[in-house]
Every structure is written in C-alpha cells, then in structure tokens.
Design an enzyme around this catalytic site. Structure first.
Site, PDB file in Angstrom:
ATOM      1  N   HIS A   1       0.843  -1.204   0.000  1.00  0.00           N
ATOM      2  CA  HIS A   1       0.000   0.000   0.000  1.00  0.00           C
ATOM      3  C   HIS A   1       0.879   1.256   0.000  1.00  0.00           C
ATOM      4  O   HIS A   1       0.619   2.208  -0.733  1.00  0.00           O
ATOM      5  CB  HIS A   1      -0.905   0.037   1.244  1.00  0.00           C
ATOM      6  CG  HIS A   1      -1.919  -1.068   1.299  1.00  0.00           C
ATOM      7  ND1 HIS A   1      -2.098  -1.857   2.409  1.00  0.00           N
ATOM      8  CD2 HIS A   1      -2.821  -1.513   0.380  1.00  0.00           C
ATOM      9  CE1 HIS A   1      -3.068  -2.731   2.187  1.00  0.00           C
ATOM     10  NE2 HIS A   1      -3.523  -2.551   0.962  1.00  0.00           N
TER      11      HIS A   1
ATOM     12  N   ARG B   1      -1.659  -6.291  -8.458  1.00  0.00           N
ATOM     13  CA  ARG B   1      -0.514  -7.138  -8.109  1.00  0.00           C
ATOM     14  C   ARG B   1      -0.309  -8.245  -9.128  1.00  0.00           C
ATOM     15  O   ARG B   1       0.792  -8.508  -9.566  1.00  0.00           O
ATOM     16  CB  ARG B   1      -0.746  -7.793  -6.736  1.00  0.00           C
ATOM     17  CG  ARG B   1      -0.524  -6.849  -5.609  1.00  0.00           C
ATOM     18  CD  ARG B   1      -1.151  -7.360  -4.355  1.00  0.00           C
ATOM     19  NE  ARG B   1      -2.596  -7.312  -4.454  1.00  0.00           N
ATOM     20  CZ  ARG B   1      -3.411  -7.448  -3.450  1.00  0.00           C
ATOM     21  NH1 ARG B   1      -2.941  -7.688  -2.257  1.00  0.00           N
ATOM     22  NH2 ARG B   1      -4.707  -7.365  -3.618  1.00  0.00           N
TER      23      ARG B   1
ATOM     24  N   SER C   1      -2.703  -7.923   2.749  1.00  0.00           N
ATOM     25  CA  SER C   1      -3.068  -7.860   4.174  1.00  0.00           C
ATOM     26  C   SER C   1      -3.437  -9.253   4.684  1.00  0.00           C
ATOM     27  O   SER C   1      -3.126  -9.610   5.825  1.00  0.00           O
ATOM     28  CB  SER C   1      -4.244  -6.898   4.374  1.00  0.00           C
ATOM     29  OG  SER C   1      -3.889  -5.608   3.933  1.00  0.00           O
TER      30      SER C   1
HETATM   31  P1  ADP Z   1      -9.669  -4.032  -0.784  1.00  0.00           P
HETATM   32  O1  ADP Z   1     -10.383  -4.793   0.259  1.00  0.00           O
HETATM   33  O2  ADP Z   1     -10.404  -2.807  -1.254  1.00  0.00           O
HETATM   34  O3  ADP Z   1      -9.112  -4.842  -1.924  1.00  0.00           O
HETATM   35  P2  ADP Z   1      -6.965  -3.793   0.220  1.00  0.00           P
HETATM   36  O4  ADP Z   1      -6.559  -3.086   1.453  1.00  0.00           O
HETATM   37  O5  ADP Z   1      -6.748  -5.264   0.176  1.00  0.00           O
HETATM   38  O6  ADP Z   1      -8.464  -3.392   0.020  1.00  0.00           O
HETATM   39  O7  ADP Z   1      -6.249  -3.137  -1.051  1.00  0.00           O
HETATM   40  C1  ADP Z   1      -6.425  -1.800  -1.391  1.00  0.00           C
HETATM   41  C2  ADP Z   1      -5.732  -1.532  -2.706  1.00  0.00           C
HETATM   42  O8  ADP Z   1      -4.340  -1.707  -2.556  1.00  0.00           O
HETATM   43  C3  ADP Z   1      -6.153  -2.465  -3.847  1.00  0.00           C
HETATM   44  O9  ADP Z   1      -6.156  -1.725  -5.055  1.00  0.00           O
HETATM   45  C4  ADP Z   1      -5.033  -3.465  -3.891  1.00  0.00           C
HETATM   46  O10 ADP Z   1      -4.892  -4.040  -5.181  1.00  0.00           O
HETATM   47  C5  ADP Z   1      -3.854  -2.582  -3.559  1.00  0.00           C
HETATM   48  N1  ADP Z   1      -2.743  -3.367  -3.020  1.00  0.00           N
HETATM   49  C6  ADP Z   1      -2.757  -4.185  -1.957  1.00  0.00           C
HETATM   50  N2  ADP Z   1      -1.541  -4.753  -1.770  1.00  0.00           N
HETATM   51  C7  ADP Z   1      -0.739  -4.277  -2.743  1.00  0.00           C
HETATM   52  C8  ADP Z   1       0.635  -4.494  -3.127  1.00  0.00           C
HETATM   53  N3  ADP Z   1       1.401  -5.349  -2.468  1.00  0.00           N
HETATM   54  N4  ADP Z   1       1.121  -3.819  -4.184  1.00  0.00           N
HETATM   55  C9  ADP Z   1       0.312  -2.976  -4.878  1.00  0.00           C
HETATM   56  N5  ADP Z   1      -0.991  -2.727  -4.598  1.00  0.00           N
HETATM   57  C10 ADP Z   1      -1.503  -3.370  -3.547  1.00  0.00           C
END
Ligand code: ADP
Length: 161
Positions: free
Chosen positions: A17, A92, A129
């Site tokens: 993130h 990702r 996460s």
């Molecule tokens: P959601 O439940 O909305 O998917 P997340 O917290 O899992 O929420 O993810 C929020 C955003 O961050 C999403 O667009 C996800 O693809 C992106 N994201 C999560 N982990 C990574 C990562 N390691 N690299 C790039 N983007 C990420």
C-alpha cells in the site's frame, strides 16, 4: 490540481500500500487514502477503522499530499462529495484484474469516475493484508512486509485474539 482517492480495507496497511501511495505523488496533487468502514470481507477486520486510519497516518506523516479518511458510503458517493478526479488502485497479479475490472466499470457506470491502476512494484507485489494476518498467526517475522511499528501491532493483536 488533481485529486485522487485510494480506497481499501488496509487491514493492516502494508509496504505494498505504501508503495502505491508514494508513487501516486507523480500523478496527483492530493491523495485521499480512504479506509472502508463497511468492509465486504467475510470475516471481521483485525483492526478497527480508527486503528487502520492511525496506522496509515503514521506511515504517511512525511507526505503532505496525503489525507487519511474513512468512508461508509459507496466509494463513488465519497468521490463526488470530495470532488475526486479519479480513483486509484494497485494491481498485483492477473488474479486481481477481474475483480478490479468489474469494480472500475461499475464505478464508471454509477458516476462517470475513472479508475487509474498502478502496477505493483515487483519487490512488494507478493504482499497482501491477508498474507500478513496469516503469517502473524504463525509468529513469522513481518518486518519485510509492513513498517516496523505495524509489525509490532499486528503481532500484539494476534496474540490477544
Ligand atoms: P480491498 O479490500 O479494497 O481490496 P486492500 O486493502 O486489500 O483493500 O487493497 C487496497 C488496494 O491496494 C487495492 O487496489 C489493492 O490491489 C492494492 N494493493 C494491496 N496490496 C498491494 C501491493 N502489495 N502492491 C500494490 N498494490 C496493492
């Protein structure tokens, strides 16, 4: 002046993130990092909305273009209220694509707002996460996946649960 919204669950926020938030600086002047209150995740979140916001605030303290907010409405409602120019999401792997594609089309149908995707950096593309929460349950070291303070908080929370 471009205003973007990076919505997510952030349970917990990770280095993945953080990478997206840092790289967003080159495409917007103001970035709202939006913590979803009503998660559509099947299980309850490990951290409360306020805790997730506090962790994101700590991580982005030195980034004046970032404002951490929470929302319990549709993403597009929040975007309209805050004059957001585009939504920002990270990609990702190909497996993210189908869900993200559907969400981006839905949000555009609902409000005309576009979603901009940044490809994950290959050094953090494996981080999610969900992975962090699983690793923590087995007491694995988390410091290469999340900022140090967050690693401590996740370990503490898992120990309490
Ligand atoms: P959601 O439940 O909305 O998917 P997340 O917290 O899992 O929420 O993810 C929020 C955003 O961050 C999403 O667009 C996800 O693809 C992106 N994201 C999560 N982990 C990574 C990562 N390691 N690299 C790039 N983007 C990420």
């Amino acid at each position: 002046m471009k205003r973007a919204l990076f919505p997510g669950t952030f349970d917990p926020p990770t280095l993945g993130h953080l990478d997206i938030i840092q790289r967003a600086a080159s495409i917007c002047n103001k970035l709202y990092v939006g913590v979803a209150e009503n998660s559509n995740k099947p299980s309850q979140t490990l951290f409360t909305t306020l805790e997730r916001m506090a962790m994101l605030q700590e991580m982005t303290r030195a980034m004046p273009y970032v404002e951490v907010v929470s929302f319990s409405t549709l993403v597009v409602e929040f975007a309209k209220q805050h004059q957001i120019d585009f939504l920002l999401r990270g990609l990702r792997a190909f497996s993210d694509f189908e869900y993200e594609f559907r969400m981006a089309l839905t949000n555009r149908h609902l409000s005309g707002i576009e979603t901009v995707f940044l490809m994950a950096d290959e050094r953090v593309a494996h981080i999610s996460s969900t992975l962090i929460r699983e690793l923590a349950r087995y007491h694995a070291p988390l410091s290469t996946f999340v900022p140090k303070e967050i690693a401590l908080r996740v370990a503490e929370r898992i120990a309490q649960s």
